[in-house]
Design a protein around this motif. Sequence first.
Motif, PDB file in Angstrom:
ATOM      1  N   ILE A   1      12.999  87.724  20.623  1.00 21.81           N
ATOM      2  CA  ILE A   1      11.852  86.822  20.531  1.00 21.81           C
ATOM      3  C   ILE A   1      11.861  86.225  19.129  1.00 21.81           C
ATOM      4  N   LEU A   2      11.974  84.913  19.063  1.00 19.02           N
ATOM      5  CA  LEU A   2      11.981  84.198  17.788  1.00 19.02           C
ATOM      6  C   LEU A   2      10.625  83.522  17.607  1.00 19.02           C
ATOM      7  N   TRP A   3       9.868  84.001  16.630  1.00 20.38           N
ATOM      8  CA  TRP A   3       8.523  83.493  16.388  1.00 20.38           C
ATOM      9  C   TRP A   3       8.590  82.327  15.396  1.00 20.38           C
ATOM     10  N   ALA A   4       8.533  81.112  15.913  1.00 24.94           N
ATOM     11  CA  ALA A   4       8.470  79.914  15.063  1.00 24.94           C
ATOM     12  C   ALA A   4       7.014  79.465  15.014  1.00 24.94           C
ATOM     13  N   THR A   5       6.177  80.356  14.521  1.00 25.59           N
ATOM     14  CA  THR A   5       4.723  80.200  14.621  1.00 25.59           C
ATOM     15  C   THR A   5       4.077  79.809  13.301  1.00 25.59           C
ATOM     16  N   GLY A   6       4.876  79.314  12.386  1.00 25.79           N
ATOM     17  CA  GLY A   6       4.316  78.723  11.186  1.00 25.79           C
ATOM     18  C   GLY A   6       3.948  79.704  10.096  1.00 25.79           C
ATOM     19  N   PHE A   7       3.214  79.179   9.132  1.00 28.32           N
ATOM     20  CA  PHE A   7       2.867  79.913   7.919  1.00 28.32           C
ATOM     21  C   PHE A   7       1.407  79.642   7.571  1.00 28.32           C
ATOM     22  N   ARG A   8       0.875  80.475   6.726  1.00 31.25           N
ATOM     23  CA  ARG A   8      -0.478  80.284   6.216  1.00 31.25           C
ATOM     24  C   ARG A   8      -0.414  80.118   4.697  1.00 31.25           C
ATOM     25  N   ALA A   9      -1.427  79.503   4.127  1.00 29.59           N
ATOM     26  CA  ALA A   9      -1.450  79.279   2.683  1.00 29.59           C
ATOM     27  C   ALA A   9      -1.417  80.606   1.930  1.00 29.59           C
ATOM     28  N   ALA A  10      -0.539  80.692   0.932  1.00 26.96           N
ATOM     29  CA  ALA A  10      -0.387  81.911   0.131  1.00 26.96           C
ATOM     30  C   ALA A  10      -1.387  81.876  -1.025  1.00 26.96           C
ATOM     31  N   ILE A  11      -2.616  82.265  -0.736  1.00 30.97           N
ATOM     32  CA  ILE A  11      -3.690  82.154  -1.731  1.00 30.97           C
ATOM     33  C   ILE A  11      -4.467  83.457  -1.896  1.00 30.97           C
ATOM     34  N   ASP A  12      -3.902  84.579  -1.458  1.00 28.61           N
ATOM     35  CA  ASP A  12      -4.623  85.847  -1.570  1.00 28.61           C
ATOM     36  C   ASP A  12      -4.935  86.204  -3.018  1.00 28.61           C
ATOM     37  N   HIS A  13      -4.094  85.780  -3.952  1.00 23.63           N
ATOM     38  CA  HIS A  13      -4.319  86.109  -5.363  1.00 23.63           C
ATOM     39  C   HIS A  13      -5.570  85.432  -5.923  1.00 23.63           C
ATOM     40  N   LEU A  14      -6.086  84.430  -5.202  1.00 19.85           N
ATOM     41  CA  LEU A  14      -7.307  83.750  -5.648  1.00 19.85           C
ATOM     42  C   LEU A  14      -8.578  84.434  -5.138  1.00 19.85           C
ATOM     43  N   ALA A  15      -8.432  85.492  -4.350  1.00 24.40           N
ATOM     44  CA  ALA A  15      -9.585  86.142  -3.724  1.00 24.40           C
ATOM     45  C   ALA A  15     -10.674  86.556  -4.717  1.00 24.40           C
ATOM     46  N   PRO A  16     -10.334  87.082  -5.920  1.00 26.86           N
ATOM     47  CA  PRO A  16     -11.410  87.481  -6.839  1.00 26.86           C
ATOM     48  C   PRO A  16     -12.340  86.344  -7.249  1.00 26.86           C
ATOM     49  N   LEU A  17     -11.910  85.097  -7.103  1.00 28.08           N
ATOM     50  CA  LEU A  17     -12.746  83.957  -7.486  1.00 28.08           C
ATOM     51  C   LEU A  17     -13.726  83.548  -6.382  1.00 28.08           C
ATOM     52  N   ARG A  18     -13.570  84.128  -5.192  1.00 31.46           N
ATOM     53  CA  ARG A  18     -14.480  83.873  -4.063  1.00 31.46           C
ATOM     54  C   ARG A  18     -14.593  82.371  -3.757  1.00 31.46           C
ATOM     55  N   LEU A  19     -13.461  81.766  -3.506  1.00 32.34           N
ATOM     56  CA  LEU A  19     -13.418  80.323  -3.257  1.00 32.34           C
ATOM     57  C   LEU A  19     -13.553  79.962  -1.783  1.00 32.34           C
ATOM     58  N   ARG A  20     -13.353  80.916  -0.894  1.00 35.73           N
ATOM     59  CA  ARG A  20     -13.347  80.604   0.536  1.00 35.73           C
ATOM     60  C   ARG A  20     -14.746  80.285   1.049  1.00 35.73           C
ATOM     61  N   GLU A  21     -14.773  79.363   2.006  1.00 35.72           N
ATOM     62  CA  GLU A  21     -16.013  79.018   2.690  1.00 35.72           C
ATOM     63  C   GLU A  21     -16.156  79.868   3.952  1.00 35.72           C
ATOM     64  N   GLN A  22     -17.283  79.740   4.631  1.00 38.03           N
ATOM     65  CA  GLN A  22     -17.505  80.518   5.847  1.00 38.03           C
ATOM     66  C   GLN A  22     -16.469  80.211   6.916  1.00 38.03           C
ATOM     67  N   GLY A  23     -15.929  78.986   6.897  1.00 38.38           N
ATOM     68  CA  GLY A  23     -14.924  78.614   7.885  1.00 38.38           C
ATOM     69  C   GLY A  23     -13.576  79.253   7.660  1.00 38.38           C
ATOM     70  N   GLY A  24     -13.389  79.933   6.520  1.00 38.02           N
ATOM     71  CA  GLY A  24     -12.145  80.651   6.264  1.00 38.02           C
ATOM     72  C   GLY A  24     -11.195  79.975   5.305  1.00 38.02           C
ATOM     73  N   GLY A  25     -11.427  78.696   4.993  1.00 37.93           N
ATOM     74  CA  GLY A  25     -10.561  77.986   4.064  1.00 37.93           C
ATOM     75  C   GLY A  25     -11.247  77.743   2.736  1.00 37.93           C
ATOM     76  N   ILE A  26     -10.535  77.093   1.836  1.00 44.24           N
ATOM     77  CA  ILE A  26     -11.092  76.699   0.545  1.00 44.24           C
ATOM     78  C   ILE A  26     -11.429  75.214   0.616  1.00 44.24           C
ATOM     79  N   ALA A  27     -12.690  74.881   0.425  1.00 44.82           N
ATOM     80  CA  ALA A  27     -13.094  73.475   0.434  1.00 44.82           C
ATOM     81  C   ALA A  27     -12.561  72.798  -0.823  1.00 44.82           C
TER      82      ALA A  27
END
Length: 368
Positions: free
Chosen positions: A284-310
């Motif tokens: 099974i070859l998962w060509a299912t894409g990638f997500r933004a590599a932004i976990d290191h920004l978590a301490p700044l609490r930038l994410r909105e309720q929708g899950g992304g950074i506005a």
Amino acid sequence: MNNSVDVVVIGAGQAGLSGAYHLRRAGYQPGTGFVVLDHAPAPGGAWQFRWPSLTYGKVHGMYDLPGMRLTSDDADPARPSSEVIPAYFARYERAFDLRVVRPVHVTAVRDGDDGRLLVETSAGTWAARVLINATGTWDRPFWPRYPGQETFRGRQLHTARYPGPGAFAGRRVIVVGGGTSGVQHLLEVAEVAAETTWVTRRPPVFRTGPFGQDQGRAAVALVEERVRRGLPPQSVVSVTGLPMTEAMERAREKGVLDRLPMFERITPDGVAWADGRHVEADTILWATGFRAAIDHLAPLRLREQGGGIAVEGTRAVRDPRVHLVGYGPSASTVGANRAGRAAVREIQELLGAPYDSQWSPEKVAVGH
């Protein structure tokens, strides 16, 4: 190590190098005015990790970095893109004296004293007035979860570890994903596999005919709207559709592009649907894409309720010191170039213009 600079740039792919170039042009000096931190072992961004069969001639829409062209002498379409583009990036870093620090792994970005940001890394901590985050997506491959996944006796792998078609010779392969990479893998694997099955969540949309600037702007606007609302970004190709090439036309005639909807569960020897259909598989070859590599920004609490950074322009709405380039609508080579320039303009407004610089990017690029 504890250093203080005006701007830290995280990432040395297209977006990070564009940002560094425009910082240089604005008068910020490498090492004192700004620093570029890159986790990769060598120049090239994510391109250095691409599969060998992805030749430069197959790359869709590669734009030159600002200030230096990738000439036809250097861009042999038959060479792997993992060789052509990293060599170009390496020349670029030398030509503009960007002094990228690598390999450095950024673990967290936090609030520090005097309004500065603390960038914590495997090589120490940098204090910065502003951050340009250009970390892309390659380090966060997305693996969907399905019941029975752990019972599969065959091989499962993601696009990020795709070794080329030879590894699938004589195998029964299920390719999951309807994006550009999924179709590229499918066409390659179908040439050597015993059989292939293509599975996607939604029916793929194929695009024929010209795709002009107006269509491109409309597609980018749709992605930009999601980011402005604080939702996780979608890829631009998700709203543009897949360009129908001659190779894809031939594959469609052979039935390779006959697509099935997503299966319900994974079995020890294949995948199964709710209607009782079952397809046996070795891989099974998962060509299912990638997500933004932004976990290191978590301490700044930038994410909105929708899950992304506005983001407005390149600036994070929740913290104007943080600029995201290569994120959302700028996650393309041309978009990354523009975002790097836009970020530096906003940084100049926030910090004020630095001292005058005699550095001339046009002169530096001559002869390289």
